[in-house]
Write an enzyme that holds these catalytic residues in place. Sequence first.
Site, PDB file in Angstrom:
ATOM      1  N   ASP A  87       0.847  -1.197   0.000  1.00 14.45           N
ATOM      2  CA  ASP A  87       0.000   0.000   0.000  1.00 14.45           C
ATOM      3  C   ASP A  87       0.885   1.251   0.000  1.00 14.45           C
ATOM      4  O   ASP A  87       1.709   1.421   0.905  1.00 14.45           O
ATOM      5  CB  ASP A  87      -0.843  -0.035   1.287  1.00 14.45           C
ATOM      6  CG  ASP A  87      -2.201   0.590   1.118  1.00 14.45           C
ATOM      7  OD1 ASP A  87      -2.512   1.071   0.009  1.00 14.45           O
ATOM      8  OD2 ASP A  87      -2.965   0.584   2.111  1.00 14.45           O
TER       9      ASP A  87
ATOM     10  N   LYS B 137      -0.743  -0.506  -4.271  1.00 13.72           N
ATOM     11  CA  LYS B 137      -2.127  -0.016  -4.220  1.00 13.72           C
ATOM     12  C   LYS B 137      -2.096   1.460  -3.889  1.00 13.72           C
ATOM     13  O   LYS B 137      -1.258   1.908  -3.113  1.00 13.72           O
ATOM     14  CB  LYS B 137      -2.938  -0.774  -3.159  1.00 13.72           C
ATOM     15  CG  LYS B 137      -4.356  -0.237  -2.975  1.00 13.72           C
ATOM     16  CD  LYS B 137      -5.205  -1.126  -2.083  1.00 13.72           C
ATOM     17  CE  LYS B 137      -5.116  -0.836  -0.629  1.00 13.72           C
ATOM     18  NZ  LYS B 137      -5.440   0.543  -0.215  1.00 13.72           N
TER      19      LYS B 137
ATOM     20  N   GLU C 183     -14.268   0.364  -0.901  1.00 12.84           N
ATOM     21  CA  GLU C 183     -14.478   0.337   0.547  1.00 12.84           C
ATOM     22  C   GLU C 183     -15.725   1.124   0.938  1.00 12.84           C
ATOM     23  O   GLU C 183     -15.902   2.284   0.537  1.00 12.84           O
ATOM     24  CB  GLU C 183     -13.237   0.917   1.259  1.00 12.84           C
ATOM     25  CG  GLU C 183     -13.385   0.927   2.772  1.00 12.84           C
ATOM     26  CD  GLU C 183     -12.086   1.128   3.537  1.00 12.84           C
ATOM     27  OE1 GLU C 183     -11.009   1.153   2.906  1.00 12.84           O
ATOM     28  OE2 GLU C 183     -12.149   1.252   4.770  1.00 12.84           O
TER      29      GLU C 183
END
Length: 286
Positions: A86, A116, A185
């Site tokens: 990430d 990401k 999300e």
Amino acid sequence: MERKKMSIPDFWAKKKAGQKITMLTAYDWAMASFIDQAGLDMILVGDSLGMVVLGYDSTVPVTMEEMIHHCRAVRRGTRYAFLVGDMPFMSYNINREEAIRNAGRFMKEAGCDAVKLEGGLEVVETLRAIVAAGIPVVAHIGLTPQTVTMLGGFKVQGKDTASAQRLLDSALALEEAGTCAIVMECIPDKLAGLISRSLRVPTIGIGAGNECDGQVLVTNDLLGLFEKFLPKFVKQYVQLYPLIRDALGSYKTEVEAGTFPSPEYSFGMAAQDLKKLRVKKKGPSK
Ligand code: KIV
């Protein structure tokens, strides 16, 4: 059948076949080994690291150095799962050159398979540039914790038509720019389903219902290791926090009572050898 390391075409094939993709977060070698042995498809070294492991109040303070350090540990415990690192806040937001350089560090220094980054339409060109440099990128839309202040707090995104349209447009633009998967999300389940069916690339949901192509959770939440708060979308499969606290308390009690270590946890010595020992007393120092 011999298990092989997961790759991007495997995820595309799973989506096509209607098979769900499984992903969890890990931050160290031990948890990565558990997840890899449990057979999950993907491991994310999320910047949730900051909150569930490093004790920060948000993901904002997490640095590149911290991410690389933890990704390297996770890499050592991961044999088969596809490993995603990430990108932390401000590691890809300043300019494209810096974004590519930082993304490259995840690949070269930590051995990640992809990076990401968070954001919709506003990160499309950055994502395109990183992909053009040969680095696979997973996108992350909806509730994006790095910019939660801008979103007005941890709340469901895309609940009205305008914001839902923006999420759909973002997903399509990110796919066009070359993303290999999209994490969604905290968005309504039917919107997540519509976006998933509109894309060729797989979607991985967290708080986005069961119409996504895959699911991800923060492992420490799922295991009941993080006690500060529990989002509605987390299912706790076990509650380790009280078990660990009680085990540590029992250790303290037994050490204080002198009942640990008992002979079972100690090493013996022949009595006659012990008898031969002489304690040499030192004279008083002048
Ligand atoms: O940082 C993280 O763990 C994440 C997941 C919640 C998707 O981004």
